[in-house]
Design an enzyme around this catalytic site. Structure first.
Site: not given
Ligand code: AMP
Ligand code: MG
Length: 491
Positions: A95, A254, A93
């Protein structure tokens, strides 16, 4: 739109909020202390009818940092799930992304999302923040990709705050406002499939079809057609990536857009010294998302989407048929792009072998990908004596000469002329791409409070095909120190 509007006058709607509450959580962004303007994209602003100068105004900085909620904004974060590095990861989701609403444009609405605007129910262990470094990278790359003509989400503005954010070191917070017709991902569908919620799955598919693929609504099996069309768009997007040497770095389901847009810029990279097995993401030790693997992984991701849509599609054979469009769509697009990159107007037998030999040569010599194609455009058909700038990119000069002879023969076969060919090739082979070291220089300046480097780099990357002789330094090979640059999932 009136260029002198205030942030409260933004004509925001929130079409995602029309879905039932199970699809998202309404919440408020978490303010950051003393936010400041860093950069805006004039072309992204123009898309949503905004004057880029207004984006630097205090009330817009407040809205695009999440410190103020515009009157018509209905902020929310969406739920989705996904496969990360090939493994089912369960619920993920938004995040740290908060949609504040969408703005009307001539070609449909654009959803505005603040990335790094605070914790959400989907933050898991994360802090809901994004650091200045990764925000500048996402901002610049989104706009660079758009200028290269590659399907992508856009970036409107980036703001910052001195609030410390801990990653490997202590960095500072920033927020990128990104825009897309929709941020719905493959993982948004997987979410309902794995939760065994066929009604929600159908509602999501129907919504996506009605809003973004209305031409499919009347098909005998619209869900199969949806899968086929998303597969086709994904294959074409990846053909663009391969042709420009872009590596996404984290092709988890995702991070795959249901609209076939390049989405979620993290540890991406542009190919420099060519190596088909290059891994741009330091965290990706197995090389699942290497340059060469992007092509089969794109297909794998479409399979994951097909699996999630299966309850709607019906027979597995139907889903397989839809997925079968991947290889031909990818092949046809890459073939078209490679012909254009080599300045070939016609398609002839043997062209595939010419391309293969070219990639073999680039691989054996680790020639710089961007410089090779740009300099190839300068080739004089009848004067190999002028090949030096191109030839010098290769260690094995004889091997280059042999390939160039075949290429010249092929050019002659279609009566190619130097002038028009050069012009056509320079329109498709960029001189300027977002090399990691260029981003790094701009980031380090920004970390010291000077954003001119970001502005300048954006201006150069907005015109990637133009010669811009005054900016030739931005087309240079990476300096020695850049060999130690590593980008990872940490952002
Ligand atoms: P990503 O690899 O950047 O696509 O992130 C994968 C998941 O981790 C997604 O659900 C992001 O919203 C969550 N996410 C990545 N970094 C953060 C953060 N600093 N705080 C909260 N959620 C995060
Ligand atoms: Mg992502």
């Amino acid at each position: 739109m009136d260029t002198a509007i205030t942030a409260d006058e933004l004509p925001l709607n929130n079409s995602f909020a029309e879905l039932p509450p199970a699809f998202y959580t309404r919440l408020m962004p978490t303010p950051l202390p003393s936010p400041y303007f860093i950069a805006a994209s004039a072309s992204a602003a123009a898309l949503v009818g905004l004057d880029p100068a207004t984006l630097a105004q205090e009330d817009f900085v407040a809205v695009f940092t999440g410190n103020k909620v515009a009157v018509r904004s209905q902020p929310l974060s969406a739920v989705y799930s996904g496969h990360q590095f090939g493994v089912w990861a369960g619920q993920l989701g938004d995040g740290r992304a908060i949609t504040i609403g969408d703005l009307p444009t001539a070609g449909g609405s654009m959803e505005l999302q603040l990335k790094g605007a605070g914790r959400t129910p989907y933050s898991r262990m994360g802090d809901g923040r994004a650091v200045l470094r990764s925000s500048i990278r996402e901002f610049l790359c989104s706009e660079a990709m758009a200028a290269l003509g590659i399907p992508t989400t856009r970036a409107l503005v980036v703001t910052g705050s001195n609030q410390p954010v801990v990653r490997e070191t202590v960095e500072s917070a920033a927020v990128v406002t990104r825009m897309a017709p929709s941020f719905i991902r493959f993982g948004s569908f997987e979410h309902w499939y794995y939760r065994d919620k066929p009604d929600e799955l159908r509602l999501l598919a129907d919504t996506v079809i009605a809003r973004f693929y209305p031409e499919l609504a009347g098909a005998a099996n619209p869900y199969k057609e949806l899968l086929a069309e998303v597969t086709r768009r994904t294959a074409r997007m990846i053909a663009h990536w391969q042709a420009v040497g872009f590596m996404h770095g984290v092709m988890n389901t995702d991070n795959m857009s249901i609209l076939g847009l390049t989405l979620d810029y993290g540890p991406f990279g542009f190919m420099e010294a060519f190596d088909a097995n290059h891994i741009c993401n330091h965290t990706d030790q197995g090389g699942r998302y290497s340059y060469a693997n992007q092509v089969p992984v794109g297909h794998w991701n479409c399979y994951a989407l097909g699996n999630a849509l299966l309850p709607l599609i019906g027979a597995p054979e139907e889903a397989e048929e839809a997925l079968d469009v991947y290889r031909p769509a990818f092949g046809a697009k890459l073939d078209e792009l490679l012909h254009a990159k080599l300045g070939l107007k016609e398609s002839r037998e043997g062209d595939g072998a010419l391309f293969d030999a070219m990639f073999g040569l680039l691989q054996a010599n680790h020639a710089d990908f961007t410089l090779f194609f740009r300099r190839l455009g300068e080739l004089k058909l009848d004067d190999p004596g002028q090949d030096a700038p191109l030839r010098d990119l290769f260690i094995d000069r004889e091997a280059f000469d042999a390939w160039a002879a075949t290429y010249r023969e092929r050019l002659r076969a279609e009566g190619s002329q130097d002038g028009p060919r050069r012009e056509a090739m320079h329109r498709v082979n960029p001189k300027y791409v977002l090399r990691n070291y260029l981003a790094q220089v701009a980031i380090e300046q920004a970390q010291n409070g000077n954003y001119e480097g970001v502005h300048k780099l954006l201006a150069v990357l907005e015109r990637p095909f133009d010669e811009q002789p005054e900016n030739a330094a931005y087309a240079a090979l990476p300096p020695d120190w850049a060999a130690h640059l590593e980008v990872s999932c940490s952002s």
